[in-house]
Each structure stands twice: as C-alpha cells, then as structure tokens.
Design a protein around this motif. Sequence first.
Motif, PDB file in Angstrom:
ATOM      1  N   VAL A   7       9.083  -4.302   2.807  1.00  0.00           N
ATOM      2  CA  VAL A   7       7.956  -4.686   3.644  1.00  0.00           C
ATOM      3  C   VAL A   7       6.756  -4.982   2.750  1.00  0.00           C
ATOM      4  O   VAL A   7       6.565  -4.353   1.705  1.00  0.00           O
ATOM      5  N   GLN A   8       5.950  -5.915   3.184  1.00  0.00           N
ATOM      6  CA  GLN A   8       4.753  -6.294   2.446  1.00  0.00           C
ATOM      7  C   GLN A   8       3.739  -5.167   2.512  1.00  0.00           C
ATOM      8  O   GLN A   8       3.462  -4.619   3.584  1.00  0.00           O
ATOM      9  N   THR A   9       3.158  -4.819   1.356  1.00  0.00           N
ATOM     10  CA  THR A   9       2.198  -3.719   1.311  1.00  0.00           C
ATOM     11  C   THR A   9       0.858  -4.135   0.696  1.00  0.00           C
ATOM     12  O   THR A   9       0.028  -3.271   0.409  1.00  0.00           O
ATOM     13  N   SER A  10       0.671  -5.432   0.489  1.00  0.00           N
ATOM     14  CA  SER A  10      -0.601  -5.890  -0.074  1.00  0.00           C
ATOM     15  C   SER A  10      -0.945  -7.253   0.496  1.00  0.00           C
ATOM     16  O   SER A  10      -0.111  -7.925   1.089  1.00  0.00           O
ATOM     17  N   GLU A  11      -2.179  -7.611   0.276  1.00  0.00           N
ATOM     18  CA  GLU A  11      -2.597  -8.976   0.552  1.00  0.00           C
ATOM     19  C   GLU A  11      -2.011  -9.864  -0.544  1.00  0.00           C
ATOM     20  O   GLU A  11      -1.618  -9.384  -1.612  1.00  0.00           O
ATOM     21  N   GLU A  12      -1.990 -11.154  -0.293  1.00  0.00           N
ATOM     22  CA  GLU A  12      -1.522 -12.098  -1.292  1.00  0.00           C
ATOM     23  C   GLU A  12      -2.480 -12.088  -2.481  1.00  0.00           C
ATOM     24  O   GLU A  12      -3.694 -11.979  -2.327  1.00  0.00           O
ATOM     25  N   PHE A  13      -1.915 -12.187  -3.692  1.00  0.00           N
ATOM     26  CA  PHE A  13      -2.722 -12.250  -4.906  1.00  0.00           C
ATOM     27  C   PHE A  13      -2.058 -13.204  -5.898  1.00  0.00           C
ATOM     28  O   PHE A  13      -0.870 -13.509  -5.773  1.00  0.00           O
ATOM     29  N   LEU A  14      -2.851 -13.675  -6.845  1.00  0.00           N
ATOM     30  CA  LEU A  14      -2.314 -14.559  -7.872  1.00  0.00           C
ATOM     31  C   LEU A  14      -1.910 -13.749  -9.083  1.00  0.00           C
ATOM     32  O   LEU A  14      -2.680 -12.927  -9.576  1.00  0.00           O
ATOM     33  N   GLU A  15      -0.702 -13.982  -9.547  1.00  0.00           N
ATOM     34  CA  GLU A  15      -0.198 -13.395 -10.788  1.00  0.00           C
ATOM     35  C   GLU A  15       0.208 -14.572 -11.658  1.00  0.00           C
ATOM     36  O   GLU A  15       1.124 -15.328 -11.303  1.00  0.00           O
ATOM     37  N   ASP A  16      -0.506 -14.775 -12.752  1.00  0.00           N
ATOM     38  CA  ASP A  16      -0.253 -15.909 -13.634  1.00  0.00           C
ATOM     39  C   ASP A  16      -0.280 -17.238 -12.883  1.00  0.00           C
ATOM     40  O   ASP A  16       0.536 -18.131 -13.132  1.00  0.00           O
ATOM     41  N   GLY A  17      -1.186 -17.341 -11.903  1.00  0.00           N
ATOM     42  CA  GLY A  17      -1.370 -18.573 -11.156  1.00  0.00           C
ATOM     43  C   GLY A  17      -0.376 -18.808 -10.023  1.00  0.00           C
ATOM     44  O   GLY A  17      -0.410 -19.843  -9.377  1.00  0.00           O
ATOM     45  N   ILE A  18       0.511 -17.846  -9.766  1.00  0.00           N
ATOM     46  CA  ILE A  18       1.527 -17.979  -8.720  1.00  0.00           C
ATOM     47  C   ILE A  18       1.241 -16.937  -7.631  1.00  0.00           C
ATOM     48  O   ILE A  18       1.053 -15.756  -7.934  1.00  0.00           O
ATOM     49  N   PRO A  19       1.228 -17.354  -6.342  1.00  0.00           N
ATOM     50  CA  PRO A  19       0.979 -16.396  -5.261  1.00  0.00           C
ATOM     51  C   PRO A  19       2.088 -15.334  -5.169  1.00  0.00           C
ATOM     52  O   PRO A  19       3.271 -15.663  -5.152  1.00  0.00           O
ATOM     53  N   HIS A  20       1.674 -14.073  -5.144  1.00  0.00           N
ATOM     54  CA  HIS A  20       2.570 -12.920  -5.051  1.00  0.00           C
ATOM     55  C   HIS A  20       2.098 -11.978  -3.955  1.00  0.00           C
ATOM     56  O   HIS A  20       0.942 -12.030  -3.527  1.00  0.00           O
ATOM     57  N   ILE A  21       3.001 -11.074  -3.560  1.00  0.00           N
ATOM     58  CA  ILE A  21       2.651  -9.938  -2.702  1.00  0.00           C
ATOM     59  C   ILE A  21       3.397  -8.708  -3.228  1.00  0.00           C
ATOM     60  O   ILE A  21       4.474  -8.828  -3.814  1.00  0.00           O
ATOM     61  N   GLU A  22       2.796  -7.568  -3.026  1.00  0.00           N
ATOM     62  CA  GLU A  22       3.465  -6.302  -3.335  1.00  0.00           C
ATOM     63  C   GLU A  22       4.359  -5.972  -2.142  1.00  0.00           C
ATOM     64  O   GLU A  22       3.958  -6.122  -0.994  1.00  0.00           O
ATOM     65  N   MET A  23       5.571  -5.513  -2.433  1.00  0.00           N
ATOM     66  CA  MET A  23       6.506  -5.111  -1.383  1.00  0.00           C
ATOM     67  C   MET A  23       7.145  -3.785  -1.768  1.00  0.00           C
ATOM     68  O   MET A  23       7.309  -3.489  -2.951  1.00  0.00           O
ATOM     69  N   LYS A  24       7.478  -2.999  -0.743  1.00  0.00           N
ATOM     70  CA  LYS A  24       8.111  -1.704  -0.987  1.00  0.00           C
ATOM     71  C   LYS A  24       9.252  -1.491  -0.009  1.00  0.00           C
ATOM     72  O   LYS A  24       9.233  -1.966   1.113  1.00  0.00           O
ATOM     73  N   LEU A  25      10.223  -0.728  -0.493  1.00  0.00           N
ATOM     74  CA  LEU A  25      11.370  -0.318   0.288  1.00  0.00           C
ATOM     75  C   LEU A  25      11.438   1.198   0.219  1.00  0.00           C
ATOM     76  O   LEU A  25      11.485   1.765  -0.881  1.00  0.00           O
ATOM     77  N   ARG A  26      11.400   1.858   1.359  1.00  0.00           N
ATOM     78  CA  ARG A  26      11.560   3.320   1.398  1.00  0.00           C
ATOM     79  C   ARG A  26      13.050   3.609   1.527  1.00  0.00           C
ATOM     80  O   ARG A  26      13.715   3.088   2.427  1.00  0.00           O
ATOM     81  N   THR A  27      13.560   4.440   0.620  1.00  0.00           N
ATOM     82  CA  THR A  27      15.003   4.706   0.611  1.00  0.00           C
ATOM     83  C   THR A  27      15.353   5.982   1.355  1.00  0.00           C
ATOM     84  O   THR A  27      14.508   6.761   1.687  1.00  0.00           O
TER      85      THR A  27
END
Length: 145
Positions: free
Chosen positions: A125-145
């Motif tokens: 699931v997405q856990t952050s707003e969109e951000f640029l990493e090296d000029g490419i749009p990314h999001i932080e995601m997490k999986l609870r096991t």
Amino acid sequence: MELIIKPYEELTRDELFEILKLRNAVFIVEQECPYQDIDEIDKTAYHIFLRNDDGIQAYLRVFPSNTSPEEVRIGRVIAVKRRCGLGSRILAEGIKLAKQRLHASVVGLEAQVYARTLYEKQGFVQTSEEFLEDGIPHIEMKLRT
C-alpha cells in the motif's frame, strides 16, 4: 527458469557483472537517469534473480532497513521482459525471503509510480505522497507481513 538467491559474498564475479550490467542498462541508460547505482547496500543485500540460458531475466535485492529493525527493504526490481509475470514472480520471491529468512514484519520499497499496480497486486500500500527520486516520480510503499 532457475531461481538464485545469494548474499553478496556468495555471488560469482560473472553473476555480479551480469547484475550490474542489467541494472545499468535499465536504470541508467533506458531510463536516462544518471545516478550512483552501485552502493554499499549491495554488500549487505540478498541478491535474487531468475536466470535462463539467455542470462538474468529478473532481479531484485533485499536488505535490512537502516531505520527499523522489523522492516526489510526491497530495491532495484527489474524484469527484462515486461508484462509477462517475471516482475510479479521475482517480487514474490523477495517478499518470501524477507519473511522467512529476515523475519520482517514490514517490507518497504520506493516504487516508480508507473509500476504501482505491480506492487499493489502483492499487497503493498502507498504510504507517502509522490516524490522525485533522481528525476523519476516515486512513492513509498509498505507491506505488513
């Protein structure tokens, strides 16, 4: 297709060369993103790849988080051929390793936004707003096991 899981110190020179060549071809050349791909994380990571007679077809690395002892991170996810199940398969193997060998209660990653669905299908699931990493749009995601 052969599944291979090795910590850094068990990789052969040829395996490491092929991994780095693939990462360079995709993340630096194909995505036109000059950045420092090789880093110290490689030395602490498990390297998971699917290989056939043509070489490595999918790859990722799994490593402990530097911010949380119960979190494991996945990174550098690559499938040579897209939309044929290799990305899903290698990701499932990375999650399995995180749970079974590293006893993770959380698996985290930074996903390129265009690949969000790949990760959501595995339960991330997405856990952050969109951000640029090296000029490419990314999001932080997490999986609870």
